[in-house]
Design a protein around this motif. Structure first.
Motif, PDB file in Angstrom:
ATOM      1  N   THR A 197       0.820  -1.213   0.000  1.00 53.77           N
ATOM      2  CA  THR A 197       0.000   0.000   0.000  1.00 53.77           C
ATOM      3  C   THR A 197       0.850   1.257   0.000  1.00 53.77           C
ATOM      4  OG1 THR A 197      -0.182  -0.106   2.386  1.00 53.77           O
ATOM      5  CG2 THR A 197      -1.955  -1.084   1.118  1.00 53.77           C
ATOM      6  N   LYS A 198       2.006   1.243   0.636  1.00 53.84           N
ATOM      7  CA  LYS A 198       2.849   2.440   0.663  1.00 53.84           C
ATOM      8  C   LYS A 198       3.392   2.759  -0.720  1.00 53.84           C
ATOM      9  CE  LYS A 198       4.360   2.207   5.454  1.00 53.84           C
ATOM     10  NZ  LYS A 198       5.502   2.105   6.354  1.00 53.84           N
ATOM     11  N   ASN A 199       3.865   1.736  -1.422  1.00 54.97           N
ATOM     12  CA  ASN A 199       4.389   1.969  -2.768  1.00 54.97           C
ATOM     13  C   ASN A 199       3.307   2.472  -3.698  1.00 54.97           C
ATOM     14  OD1 ASN A 199       7.092   1.554  -2.757  1.00 54.97           O
ATOM     15  ND2 ASN A 199       7.011  -0.554  -3.481  1.00 54.97           N
ATOM     16  N   LYS A 200       2.109   1.922  -3.590  1.00 61.92           N
ATOM     17  CA  LYS A 200       1.017   2.353  -4.457  1.00 61.92           C
ATOM     18  C   LYS A 200       0.678   3.818  -4.219  1.00 61.92           C
ATOM     19  CE  LYS A 200      -1.326  -2.058  -5.099  1.00 61.92           C
ATOM     20  NZ  LYS A 200      -2.552  -2.811  -4.850  1.00 61.92           N
ATOM     21  N   SER A 201       0.652   4.223  -2.948  1.00 59.96           N
ATOM     22  CA  SER A 201       0.314   5.616  -2.658  1.00 59.96           C
ATOM     23  C   SER A 201       1.413   6.550  -3.152  1.00 59.96           C
ATOM     24  CB  SER A 201       0.047   5.820  -1.174  1.00 59.96           C
ATOM     25  OG  SER A 201       1.217   5.581  -0.419  1.00 59.96           O
ATOM     26  N   LYS A 202       2.671   6.166  -3.006  1.00 60.91           N
ATOM     27  CA  LYS A 202       3.778   6.999  -3.504  1.00 60.91           C
ATOM     28  C   LYS A 202       3.721   7.105  -5.012  1.00 60.91           C
ATOM     29  CE  LYS A 202       7.229   6.198   0.090  1.00 60.91           C
ATOM     30  NZ  LYS A 202       8.559   5.618   0.368  1.00 60.91           N
ATOM     31  N   HIS A 203       3.473   5.976  -5.656  1.00 62.09           N
ATOM     32  CA  HIS A 203       3.409   5.952  -7.107  1.00 62.09           C
ATOM     33  C   HIS A 203       2.261   6.827  -7.611  1.00 62.09           C
ATOM     34  CE1 HIS A 203       3.894   4.323 -11.133  1.00 62.09           C
ATOM     35  NE2 HIS A 203       2.595   4.096 -11.173  1.00 62.09           N
ATOM     36  N   SER A 204       1.113   6.710  -6.978  1.00 60.36           N
ATOM     37  CA  SER A 204      -0.039   7.521  -7.374  1.00 60.36           C
ATOM     38  C   SER A 204       0.263   9.003  -7.217  1.00 60.36           C
ATOM     39  CB  SER A 204      -1.257   7.162  -6.532  1.00 60.36           C
ATOM     40  OG  SER A 204      -1.620   5.837  -6.745  1.00 60.36           O
ATOM     41  N   LYS A 205       0.927   9.350  -6.131  1.00 60.56           N
ATOM     42  CA  LYS A 205       1.279  10.747  -5.881  1.00 60.56           C
ATOM     43  C   LYS A 205       2.219  11.267  -6.964  1.00 60.56           C
ATOM     44  CE  LYS A 205       3.432  13.569  -2.272  1.00 60.56           C
ATOM     45  NZ  LYS A 205       4.098  13.516  -0.973  1.00 60.56           N
ATOM     46  N   LEU A 206       3.232  10.469  -7.319  1.00 66.15           N
ATOM     47  CA  LEU A 206       4.186  10.889  -8.342  1.00 66.15           C
ATOM     48  C   LEU A 206       3.529  11.005  -9.713  1.00 66.15           C
ATOM     49  CD1 LEU A 206       7.304   8.801  -7.318  1.00 66.15           C
ATOM     50  CD2 LEU A 206       7.010  11.258  -7.092  1.00 66.15           C
ATOM     51  N   ILE A 207       2.669  10.058 -10.039  1.00 70.42           N
ATOM     52  CA  ILE A 207       1.986  10.098 -11.336  1.00 70.42           C
ATOM     53  C   ILE A 207       1.069  11.314 -11.416  1.00 70.42           C
ATOM     54  CG2 ILE A 207       0.317   8.896 -12.802  1.00 70.42           C
ATOM     55  CD1 ILE A 207       3.129   7.723 -12.884  1.00 70.42           C
ATOM     56  N   LYS A 208       0.377  11.615 -10.325  1.00 71.05           N
ATOM     57  CA  LYS A 208      -0.502  12.789 -10.295  1.00 71.05           C
ATOM     58  C   LYS A 208       0.315  14.065 -10.493  1.00 71.05           C
ATOM     59  CE  LYS A 208      -3.801  15.196  -7.376  1.00 71.05           C
ATOM     60  NZ  LYS A 208      -4.385  15.289  -6.048  1.00 71.05           N
ATOM     61  N   ARG A 209       1.470  14.142  -9.827  1.00 67.25           N
ATOM     62  CA  ARG A 209       2.348  15.308  -9.963  1.00 67.25           C
ATOM     63  C   ARG A 209       2.837  15.445 -11.395  1.00 67.25           C
ATOM     64  NH1 ARG A 209       7.315  15.152  -6.043  1.00 67.25           N
ATOM     65  NH2 ARG A 209       5.642  15.021  -4.526  1.00 67.25           N
ATOM     66  N   LYS A 210       3.224  14.322 -12.013  1.00 68.88           N
ATOM     67  CA  LYS A 210       3.717  14.331 -13.385  1.00 68.88           C
ATOM     68  C   LYS A 210       2.633  14.787 -14.360  1.00 68.88           C
ATOM     69  CE  LYS A 210       5.637  11.182 -16.841  1.00 68.88           C
ATOM     70  NZ  LYS A 210       6.008   9.786 -17.099  1.00 68.88           N
ATOM     71  N   LYS A 211       1.411  14.242 -14.190  1.00 66.00           N
ATOM     72  CA  LYS A 211       0.317  14.610 -15.092  1.00 66.00           C
ATOM     73  C   LYS A 211      -0.057  16.075 -14.957  1.00 66.00           C
ATOM     74  CE  LYS A 211      -1.833  10.162 -15.857  1.00 66.00           C
ATOM     75  NZ  LYS A 211      -3.085   9.405 -15.846  1.00 66.00           N
ATOM     76  N   SER A 212      -0.058  16.587 -13.718  1.00 65.94           N
ATOM     77  CA  SER A 212      -0.417  17.988 -13.536  1.00 65.94           C
ATOM     78  C   SER A 212       0.662  18.895 -14.128  1.00 65.94           C
ATOM     79  CB  SER A 212      -0.636  18.309 -12.065  1.00 65.94           C
ATOM     80  OG  SER A 212       0.560  18.194 -11.335  1.00 65.94           O
ATOM     81  N   LYS A 213       1.929  18.485 -14.030  1.00 65.32           N
ATOM     82  CA  LYS A 213       3.007  19.274 -14.627  1.00 65.32           C
ATOM     83  C   LYS A 213       2.871  19.289 -16.147  1.00 65.32           C
ATOM     84  CE  LYS A 213       7.983  19.665 -15.007  1.00 65.32           C
ATOM     85  NZ  LYS A 213       9.282  19.026 -14.780  1.00 65.32           N
ATOM     86  N   LEU A 214       2.597  18.138 -16.747  1.00 69.80           N
ATOM     87  CA  LEU A 214       2.426  18.079 -18.200  1.00 69.80           C
ATOM     88  C   LEU A 214       1.247  18.926 -18.653  1.00 69.80           C
ATOM     89  CD1 LEU A 214       3.104  14.295 -18.896  1.00 69.80           C
ATOM     90  CD2 LEU A 214       4.570  16.223 -19.477  1.00 69.80           C
ATOM     91  N   LYS A 215       0.164  18.883 -17.881  1.00 75.47           N
ATOM     92  CA  LYS A 215      -1.018  19.675 -18.220  1.00 75.47           C
ATOM     93  C   LYS A 215      -0.704  21.169 -18.149  1.00 75.47           C
ATOM     94  CE  LYS A 215      -5.859  20.236 -16.958  1.00 75.47           C
ATOM     95  NZ  LYS A 215      -6.918  19.850 -16.028  1.00 75.47           N
ATOM     96  N   ALA A 216       0.020  21.574 -17.102  1.00 73.76           N
ATOM     97  CA  ALA A 216       0.380  22.985 -16.954  1.00 73.76           C
ATOM     98  C   ALA A 216       1.302  23.436 -18.088  1.00 73.76           C
ATOM     99  CB  ALA A 216       1.052  23.212 -15.610  1.00 73.76           C
ATOM    100  N   ASP A 217       2.260  22.582 -18.465  1.00 73.60           N
ATOM    101  CA  ASP A 217       3.155  22.910 -19.579  1.00 73.60           C
ATOM    102  C   ASP A 217       2.387  23.044 -20.883  1.00 73.60           C
ATOM    103  OD1 ASP A 217       5.309  22.903 -17.866  1.00 73.60           O
ATOM    104  OD2 ASP A 217       6.003  20.883 -18.452  1.00 73.60           O
TER     105      ASP A 217
END
Length: 53
Positions: free
Chosen positions: A10-30
């Protein structure tokens, strides 16, 4: 019947989800920033064509 004891992965999944969300929001902003720059450039070109001085 489910497993008893510690939850698995569960810890890895939550970290991964957080990183993916950050990446997608950065791409969207760019993407939005690029679109805004292109829009401003198009306005500038259109204005320069209307007033060739």
């Amino acid at each position: 019947m489910g497993k008893s004891g510690k939850e698995k992965n569960t810890k890895n999944k939550s970290k991964h989800s957080k990183l993916i969300k950050r990446k997608k929001s950065k791409l969207k902003a760019d993407k939005e920033a690029r679109a805004e720059r292109l829009k401003n450039l198009q306005k500038a070109l259109k204005a320069s064509k209307e007033n060739p001085e």
